[in-house]
Write a protein that holds these residues in place. Structure first.
Motif, PDB file in Angstrom:
ATOM      1  N   GLU A 241       0.987  -1.029   0.066  1.00 21.61           N
ATOM      2  CA  GLU A 241      -0.052  -0.101   0.074  1.00 21.61           C
ATOM      3  C   GLU A 241       0.851   1.266   0.042  1.00 21.61           C
ATOM      4  OE1 GLU A 241      -4.028  -1.467   2.407  1.00 21.61           O
ATOM      5  OE2 GLU A 241      -2.072  -1.343   3.554  1.00 21.61           O
ATOM      6  N   GLU A 242       1.991   1.377   0.832  1.00 20.68           N
ATOM      7  CA  GLU A 242       2.619   2.419   0.805  1.00 20.68           C
ATOM      8  C   GLU A 242       3.352   2.928  -0.571  1.00 20.68           C
ATOM      9  OE1 GLU A 242       3.143   3.298   4.245  1.00 20.68           O
ATOM     10  OE2 GLU A 242       3.993   4.860   3.264  1.00 20.68           O
ATOM     11  N   ALA A 243       3.513   1.949  -1.454  1.00 22.95           N
ATOM     12  CA  ALA A 243       3.946   2.166  -2.582  1.00 22.95           C
ATOM     13  C   ALA A 243       3.194   3.356  -3.380  1.00 22.95           C
ATOM     14  CB  ALA A 243       3.972   0.976  -3.655  1.00 22.95           C
ATOM     15  N   HIS A 244       1.846   3.275  -3.483  1.00 27.53           N
ATOM     16  CA  HIS A 244       0.970   4.136  -3.834  1.00 27.53           C
ATOM     17  C   HIS A 244       1.214   5.499  -3.354  1.00 27.53           C
ATOM     18  CE1 HIS A 244      -2.949   6.307  -3.905  1.00 27.53           C
ATOM     19  NE2 HIS A 244      -2.813   6.178  -5.349  1.00 27.53           N
ATOM     20  N   HIS A 245       1.440   5.671  -2.050  1.00 30.18           N
ATOM     21  CA  HIS A 245       1.551   6.971  -1.584  1.00 30.18           C
ATOM     22  C   HIS A 245       2.837   7.734  -2.080  1.00 30.18           C
ATOM     23  CE1 HIS A 245      -0.671   5.004   2.211  1.00 30.18           C
ATOM     24  NE2 HIS A 245      -1.367   4.791   0.966  1.00 30.18           N
ATOM     25  N   MET A 246       4.022   6.731  -1.953  1.00 30.83           N
ATOM     26  CA  MET A 246       5.047   7.659  -2.659  1.00 30.83           C
ATOM     27  C   MET A 246       4.944   7.701  -4.132  1.00 30.83           C
ATOM     28  SD  MET A 246       7.945   5.462  -0.796  1.00 30.83           S
ATOM     29  CE  MET A 246       7.362   4.174  -1.306  1.00 30.83           C
ATOM     30  N   PHE A 247       4.104   7.182  -4.746  1.00 29.90           N
ATOM     31  CA  PHE A 247       3.610   7.434  -6.236  1.00 29.90           C
ATOM     32  C   PHE A 247       2.898   8.750  -6.214  1.00 29.90           C
ATOM     33  CE2 PHE A 247       0.169   7.442  -9.206  1.00 29.90           C
ATOM     34  CZ  PHE A 247       0.739   7.358 -10.512  1.00 29.90           C
ATOM     35  N   VAL A 248       1.924   8.875  -5.386  1.00 36.52           N
ATOM     36  CA  VAL A 248       1.233  10.096  -5.150  1.00 36.52           C
ATOM     37  C   VAL A 248       2.216  11.268  -5.067  1.00 36.52           C
ATOM     38  CG1 VAL A 248      -0.683  11.626  -3.938  1.00 36.52           C
ATOM     39  CG2 VAL A 248      -0.973   9.054  -4.525  1.00 36.52           C
ATOM     40  N   GLY A 249       3.245  11.278  -4.150  1.00 34.49           N
ATOM     41  CA  GLY A 249       3.876  12.374  -3.878  1.00 34.49           C
ATOM     42  C   GLY A 249       4.932  12.736  -5.152  1.00 34.49           C
ATOM     43  N   GLU A 250       5.673  11.645  -5.645  1.00 36.52           N
ATOM     44  CA  GLU A 250       6.479  11.730  -6.555  1.00 36.52           C
ATOM     45  C   GLU A 250       6.026  12.342  -7.721  1.00 36.52           C
ATOM     46  OE1 GLU A 250       9.381   8.767  -7.692  1.00 36.52           O
ATOM     47  OE2 GLU A 250       9.761   9.648  -9.743  1.00 36.52           O
ATOM     48  N   MET A 251       4.653  11.736  -8.067  1.00 37.46           N
ATOM     49  CA  MET A 251       3.779  12.475  -9.437  1.00 37.46           C
ATOM     50  C   MET A 251       3.501  13.538  -9.145  1.00 37.46           C
ATOM     51  SD  MET A 251       4.160  10.550 -11.708  1.00 37.46           S
ATOM     52  CE  MET A 251       5.346   8.926 -11.506  1.00 37.46           C
ATOM     53  N   GLY A 252       3.018  14.112  -7.759  1.00 41.75           N
ATOM     54  CA  GLY A 252       2.503  15.352  -7.483  1.00 41.75           C
ATOM     55  C   GLY A 252       3.469  16.277  -7.796  1.00 41.75           C
ATOM     56  N   VAL A 253       4.675  16.194  -6.962  1.00 39.14           N
ATOM     57  CA  VAL A 253       5.658  17.247  -7.137  1.00 39.14           C
ATOM     58  C   VAL A 253       6.288  17.341  -8.822  1.00 39.14           C
ATOM     59  CG1 VAL A 253       8.280  17.706  -6.554  1.00 39.14           C
ATOM     60  CG2 VAL A 253       6.661  16.801  -4.973  1.00 39.14           C
ATOM     61  N   GLY A 254       6.371  16.023  -9.472  1.00 39.55           N
ATOM     62  CA  GLY A 254       6.426  16.183 -10.696  1.00 39.55           C
ATOM     63  C   GLY A 254       5.720  16.817 -11.710  1.00 39.55           C
ATOM     64  N   ARG A 255       4.441  16.834 -11.347  1.00 38.85           N
ATOM     65  CA  ARG A 255       3.461  17.433 -12.068  1.00 38.85           C
ATOM     66  C   ARG A 255       3.450  19.067 -11.856  1.00 38.85           C
ATOM     67  NH1 ARG A 255      -1.362  14.766  -9.804  1.00 38.85           N
ATOM     68  NH2 ARG A 255      -2.768  16.449 -10.888  1.00 38.85           N
ATOM     69  N   ILE A 256       3.854  19.403 -10.751  1.00 42.55           N
ATOM     70  CA  ILE A 256       3.988  21.085 -10.374  1.00 42.55           C
ATOM     71  C   ILE A 256       5.149  21.305 -10.987  1.00 42.55           C
ATOM     72  CG2 ILE A 256       4.725  22.488  -8.482  1.00 42.55           C
ATOM     73  CD1 ILE A 256       3.106  20.687  -6.576  1.00 42.55           C
ATOM     74  N   VAL A 257       6.301  20.676 -11.028  1.00 44.33           N
ATOM     75  CA  VAL A 257       7.419  21.050 -11.807  1.00 44.33           C
ATOM     76  C   VAL A 257       7.361  21.025 -13.137  1.00 44.33           C
ATOM     77  CG1 VAL A 257       9.841  19.997 -12.340  1.00 44.33           C
ATOM     78  CG2 VAL A 257       9.239  20.118  -9.965  1.00 44.33           C
ATOM     79  N   GLN A 258       6.751  19.957 -13.664  1.00 41.53           N
ATOM     80  CA  GLN A 258       6.235  20.188 -15.160  1.00 41.53           C
ATOM     81  C   GLN A 258       5.310  21.488 -15.512  1.00 41.53           C
ATOM     82  OE1 GLN A 258       6.120  17.597 -17.467  1.00 41.53           O
ATOM     83  NE2 GLN A 258       5.023  18.798 -19.259  1.00 41.53           N
ATOM     84  N   LYS A 259       4.400  21.966 -14.827  1.00 35.16           N
ATOM     85  CA  LYS A 259       3.891  23.038 -14.830  1.00 35.16           C
ATOM     86  C   LYS A 259       4.324  24.320 -14.873  1.00 35.16           C
ATOM     87  CE  LYS A 259      -0.159  25.171 -15.924  1.00 35.16           C
ATOM     88  NZ  LYS A 259      -1.346  24.787 -16.829  1.00 35.16           N
ATOM     89  N   THR A 260       5.356  24.373 -14.006  1.00 38.83           N
ATOM     90  CA  THR A 260       6.128  25.384 -13.342  1.00 38.83           C
ATOM     91  C   THR A 260       7.084  25.566 -14.748  1.00 38.83           C
ATOM     92  OG1 THR A 260       6.016  25.260 -11.399  1.00 38.83           O
ATOM     93  CG2 THR A 260       8.005  26.319 -11.933  1.00 38.83           C
TER      94      THR A 260
END
Ligand code: BYC
Length: 476
Positions: A241-260
């Motif tokens: 289950e933990e793997a999904h939480h880290m996915f949410v974090g990595e993709m979330g920051v990654g998507r912010i960086v992308q938009k920036t």
């Protein structure tokens, strides 16, 4: 299916129905958990249907079932990974002996403390995140937040099961106390530092999932090696289950960086705040904060607690069974960065007392891999900026570095330089205020807030404009 009983009030694969005393105790705890969830879990949205996955099996394939659930009706339960036949203790003084199906009497206190510390983080994170639903950047993200929250709730169940099943009266009292402490409370705070910090906005949430949940991965992986077999089995399943939480974090920051980066290119400026984006300097300061408080979660560089837990066979190293040394470490050493006067030096420490540092090293390497992926996104956009993990001594409260001021590039600095430059290095009140101005809900299916790029794909093969949280019903 590996025997999950969903007909019971408490879904489980541990034959709870055959242990009436334990069943009764957990059935008494259940309404108190639900009271806590209603008081301290996600604010609002409790009556809305959320597209959640629920564990239906602990098998490697297909343990998850997706469907709409109202959060208070989520089937929290007790799931242990399948037992390994003839499992042996893989380290410490009991190396090679059969794993323990029960708590060894002499280790009861130490083991209980480890389980309580682990358990305490789970409700803490739900409490920290409880206001975020109101400002979600999309329904997709809202659903991910709630998925993380219900699974942290389930991880609490996992530890509470161990306390009730194996620690008698003390365990029952500790299970109660897990529902009494509150993140950030002056009188009854959560046990570990990072779990008393605020998670006021979605940038903080994604950073928390990337950095702090990753501590969870490494701590659970070490506890998965435990000679106490029920702890090992429950951690093994929690890690999926933990793997999904880290996915949410990595993709979330990654998507912010992308938009920036998109905004930087479009407007030919680093200062994307004017265009509704989060500038990379701010992203860097949030990295510096969340990384440093998460490094503290590994404890001191030199720790007799860690040495004892290893020698007793209770908590191993990350991927203990894959290491080819003697698994006892009595004469071994381990190189660790330490503070000596006003210099940071590498010292060979006894490997046993340096176990926290070794786990921190594994964690740092893993964090770096994620940061490298964010940097690839920046580079692909033709932008010449690199995000960096600060030095491990930067902004630390626990361990030898806690006694000094260290710059992000690893210099021991004076209090005066720290005061003069901390605004460059850590999120300022103005940063937090700015980020807060962006936190306006985007709740129409398929819409994403202007400071974050949409993800590459939706959940479970569904499109991005799927109604992941049904808001048609009035919120409570
Ligand atoms: N804050 O010997 P030391 C997760 C205390 S995250 C406050 O260096 P030790 C999740 C320490 O308790 C994973 N106090 O440390 C993530 C000790 O106190 P006593 C959680 C701290 O014991 C996101 C004293 O300082 N799991 O799952 O070797 C969302 C001396 O410490 C802190 C675990 O942590 C701190 N940061 O290591 C949801 C695993 N650090 O004895 C969930 C279980 C240390 O003087 N816990 N102290 O009263 C452990 O293995 C260990 O307790 C620690 C500390 C690694 C935390």
């Amino acid at each position: 299916m590996a025997g999950v009983d969903y007909l019971e009030r408490i879904p489980n694969n541990v034959n709870l129905r055959d242990d009436r005393r334990l069943l009764r105790a957990l059935e008494e705890w259940q309404p108190r958990f639900l009271d806590w969830w209603k008081e301290m879990g996600p604010e609002g949205f409790q009556a809305n249907e959320v597209y959640l996955r629920t564990a239906v099996s602990v098998d490697r394939d297909g343990w998850a079932q997706f469907g709409y659930v109202k959060m208070p009706e989520y089937r929290w339960g007790i799931f242990l990974a399948e037992p390994e036949a003839d499992r042996r203790i893989a380290f410490g003084d009991h190396l090679g002996k059969p794993a323990w199906p029960e708590v060894p009497g002499e280790y009861r206190g130490v083991l209980r403390r480890l389980i309580v510390t682990q358990g305490d983080t789970e409700p803490a994170s739900v409490e920290q995140q409880r206001h975020l639903g109101r400002t979600c950047p999309s329904l997709y993200d809202l659903r991910n937040l709630f998925q993380v929250n219900v699974e942290e709730g389930r991880h609490l169940w996992a530890m509470v099961y161990l306390l009730h099943a194996y620690f008698g009266r003390d365990g029952r009292e500790e299970a109660e106390a897990l529902l009494q402490r509150r993140s950030g409370d002056g009188d009854k705070p959560r046990i570990l530092g990072a779990f008393n910090e605020r998670t006021p906005d979605w940038l903080s949430f994604f950073m928390f999932c990337f950095f702090t949940d990753r501590d969870g991965k490494y701590q659970l992986a070490s506890l998965q090696e435990s000679g106490f077999d029920p702890l090992s089995r429950t951690c093994r399943f929690m890690l999926t289950e933990e793997a999904h939480h880290m996915f949410v974090g990595e993709m979330g920051v990654g998507r912010i960086v992308q938009k920036t980066c998109e905004l930087m290119r479009q407007h030919r400026t680093d200062d994307v705040r004017r265009h509704g984006g989060i500038d990379l300097a701010t992203v860097q300061r949030y990295i510096n904060f969340h990384y440093s408080v998460s490094l503290d979660l590994f404890g001191s560089e030199v720790s007799t607690n860690a040495a004892n837990a290893f020698t007793m066979g209770l908590k191993g190293r990350f991927e203990e069974t894959k290491k080819d040394d003697d698994h006892r470490l009595v004469d071994a050493t381990y190189p660790a960065l330490c503070l000596e006067g006003d210099r940071v030096v590498t010292r060979e420490l006894p490997a046993l007392t340096a176990l926290n540092e070794r786990l921190r090293d594994d964690y740092i390497a893993d964090c770096q891999r994620g940061v490298d992926r964010w940097n690839r996104t920046i580079k692909e956009q033709g932008i010449d900026v690199e995000l960096r993990l600060p030095h491990r001594g930067f902004h630390r409260a626990i361990g030898s570095f806690g006694e000094a001021r260290i710059s992000p590039d690893g210099r021991v600095i004076t209090e005066a330089e720290w005061d003069a430059r901390r605004r460059e290095w850590l999120p300022t009140p103005e940063d937090a205020q700015f980020v807060a101005t962006l936190m306006r809900p985007a709740v129409e299916p398929g819409r994403f807030a202007g400071w974050i790029a949409p993800p590459a794909r939706g959940i479970n093969g569904l499109p991005l404009d799927h109604e992941y949280v049904r808001l048609t019903r009035k919120e409570t």
